[in-house]
Design an enzyme around this catalytic site. Structure first.
Site, PDB file in Angstrom:
ATOM      1  N   VAL A  61      30.859 -15.359   1.909  1.00 54.23           N
ATOM      2  CA  VAL A  61      30.516 -13.996   1.528  1.00 54.23           C
ATOM      3  C   VAL A  61      30.756 -13.087   2.723  1.00 54.23           C
ATOM      4  O   VAL A  61      30.239 -13.336   3.813  1.00 54.23           O
ATOM      5  CB  VAL A  61      29.018 -13.924   1.123  1.00 54.23           C
ATOM      6  CG1 VAL A  61      28.625 -12.488   0.814  1.00 54.23           C
ATOM      7  CG2 VAL A  61      28.729 -14.826  -0.060  1.00 54.23           C
ATOM      8  N   ALA A 106      28.684 -11.859   7.625  1.00 47.47           N
ATOM      9  CA  ALA A 106      29.192 -12.826   6.642  1.00 47.47           C
ATOM     10  C   ALA A 106      28.220 -13.999   6.562  1.00 47.47           C
ATOM     11  O   ALA A 106      27.332 -14.135   7.415  1.00 47.47           O
ATOM     12  CB  ALA A 106      30.564 -13.331   7.047  1.00 47.47           C
ATOM     13  N   LYS A 107      28.361 -14.815   5.575  1.00 42.86           N
ATOM     14  CA  LYS A 107      27.599 -16.071   5.489  1.00 42.86           C
ATOM     15  C   LYS A 107      28.357 -16.961   4.513  1.00 42.86           C
ATOM     16  O   LYS A 107      29.019 -16.473   3.593  1.00 42.86           O
ATOM     17  CB  LYS A 107      26.180 -15.802   4.959  1.00 42.86           C
ATOM     18  CG  LYS A 107      25.168 -16.808   5.434  1.00 42.86           C
ATOM     19  CD  LYS A 107      24.659 -16.479   6.828  1.00 42.86           C
ATOM     20  CE  LYS A 107      23.631 -17.451   7.313  1.00 42.86           C
ATOM     21  NZ  LYS A 107      23.062 -17.028   8.603  1.00 42.86           N
ATOM     22  N   GLY A 108      28.232 -18.267   4.713  1.00 41.48           N
ATOM     23  CA  GLY A 108      28.919 -19.182   3.811  1.00 41.48           C
ATOM     24  C   GLY A 108      28.115 -20.432   3.611  1.00 41.48           C
ATOM     25  O   GLY A 108      27.064 -20.617   4.242  1.00 41.48           O
TER      26      GLY A 108
END
Ligand code: NAD
Length: 417
Positions: A61, A106-108
């Site tokens: 994201v 962001a993050k994932g």
């Protein structure tokens, strides 16, 4: 009766909406910030050790890159949701902005329980995930890092997979790597050390004293145990700590070296001989100077916020306080130093790691820690001063500064086309 806000994404949006209203942010900018630049969903077929193939779901994201490349961790968890990742990605935008680090958020992650995998399975899953998100990551595009259930080994596999496909060694693609492939000195303890610097700054504005300061810490993992170690070295008294299985309390103080030895050997504080066993719920109710939630999100809620006896809360975890609890604590005049300020040490030293990788020039630990302290001291001063000026709580002040910097970047860059 008001409905409970129990999604981290709802909480993140309410925090943004509230501060946008306070600072009279133009509606178009507000709408941009409520939305995401990109959300990528990937399916990850992986050959398991038993010969069968399983398909996992992964995400990356990307919230906003107005101030620089996206930056954020990768989480492996069976209960991972896109909602959580969206909230965490947005929070990364604010955290980087507040610290003045030139990154966006962001993050994932992958929906999986890594504790059930062999090392080979974990490696194959990680490499497939890296390959799947390769089109949108890059040293100047999006730089992943470790988060819950991922570590420097996983970062090494990500760096290797990216490098092989890229055609040359690319250490700057991830941070939180092992030292021998471009990691930074000081990265492991950076979040805990940063929280300690922030506690020292926060205490200066009160009648409390660091010497003998009574601290309770929920969660004694990477973050909580580093806070325990550094605060003990500074003469504070750690009176209670906990893990997911409960905790231990001793009003005379607990020794960090004995605590960490017991926790490493037993995986919990059960049967710890130098204190009284307590639950996580009772840890929040102990009389103390500073409470550091350093475990999971949504731990301080409308159910327990009234029972907290700490004089101050410093958020080590991401999102440990719900919106309702925040209101109660503000009313009770218990200052809360927010996560985007208190636990920013990790992303600040990640930025240092990236800078060192890009320049191929590495710093000593003293240089890393000194630069970290400079940034956190300055950020604390900025947030505290604005909170005093606006007579707001520190979360609102921190969000105000962070959101304004992102909004200014959007405005000065303008719209394409
Ligand atoms: P970790 O997995 O190393 O440690 C988590 C600790 O919390 C463990 O002691 C675990 O037993 C305990 N815990 C888990 N669930 C609990 C519960 N329900 N009640 C009480 N204790 C519980 O994780 P970490 O890296 O220390 O991260 C902790 C928090 O800090 C997370 O919210 C994370 O997002 C945040 N954070 C971490 C970093 C970092 O650099 N590691 C940076 C910024 C924020």
């Amino acid at each position: 009766m008001k409905a409970t806000i129990n999604s981290s994404w709802q909480t993140a949006l309410i925090q943004l909406d509230t501060v946008s209203k306070m600072m009279m942010l133009p509606d178009d900018i507000h709408q941009m910030l409520r939305n995401f630049d990109r959300i990528l969903t990937v399916s990850l077929p992986v050959r398991m050790d038993d010969g069968f193939m399983r398909v996992f779901n992964g995400f990356r994201v990307q919230h906003n890159a107005s101030r620089g490349p996206y930056k954020g961790g990768v989480r492996y968890h069976p209960e991972l949701t896109l909602d959580d990742l969206m909230a965490l990605a947005m929070e990364m935008t604010w955290k980087c902005s507040l610290a003045g680090v030139p990154f966006g958020g962001a993050k994932g992650g992958i929906i999986c329980n890594p504790k059930t995998f062999s090392k080979d399975e974990l490696e194959r899953l990680t490499r497939r995930y890296t390959y799947a998100i390769m089109p949108i990551i890059g040293v100047e595009k999006d730089i992943p890092a470790p988060d819950v259930n991922t570590n420097e080994q996983i970062m090494a596999w990500m760096m290797d997979t990216y490098s092989i496909n890229n055609g040359y060694c690319t250490p700057g693609i991830v941070t939180g790597k092992p030292l021998n492939i471009g990691g930074s000195l000081g990265r492991t303890d950076a979040t805990g050390l940063g929280i300690t610097f922030t506690i020292a700054n926060a205490v200066k504005n009160t009648k409390m004293n660091l010497k003998g300061l009574k601290v309770a810490i929920q969660g004694y993992g990477n973050v909580g145990s580093a806070v325990g170690k550094f605060l003990s070295e500074m003469g504070c008294k750690i009176i209670a700590v906990s893990s997911s299985k409960g905790g231990v309390y001793n009003p005379k103080g607990l020794r960090h070296d004995i605590l960490i030895k017991h926790y490493k050997e037993n995986g919990s504080f059960e049967h710890f001989p130098h204190g009284e066993s307590i639950t996580n719920a009772s840890l929040f109710e102990l009389p103390c100077d500073v409470l550091v939630p350093a475990a999971m999100g949504n731990q301080i809620t409308k159910e327990n916020a009234d029972k907290i006896k700490a004089k101050m809360i410093v958020e080590g975890a991401n999102g440990p306080t719900t919106i309702e609890a925040d209101h109660i604590l503000t009313k009770r005049k218990i200052p809360v130093v927010p996560d985007i300020l208190a636990n920013a040490g990790g992303v600040i030293v990640s930025y240092f790691e990236w800078v060192q990788d890009v320049q191929c020039y590495f710093w000593c630990e003293h240089e890393v820690n000194t630069k970290l302290k400079d940034i956190l001291d300055r950020t604390y001063r900025e947030v505290y001063t604005l909170a005093q000026e606006k007579k707001s709580n520190m979360r609102a002040a921190a969000m105000n500064i962070a959101v304004k910097r992102v909004a200014d970047a959007i405005q000065v860059r303008g719209l394409y086309p």
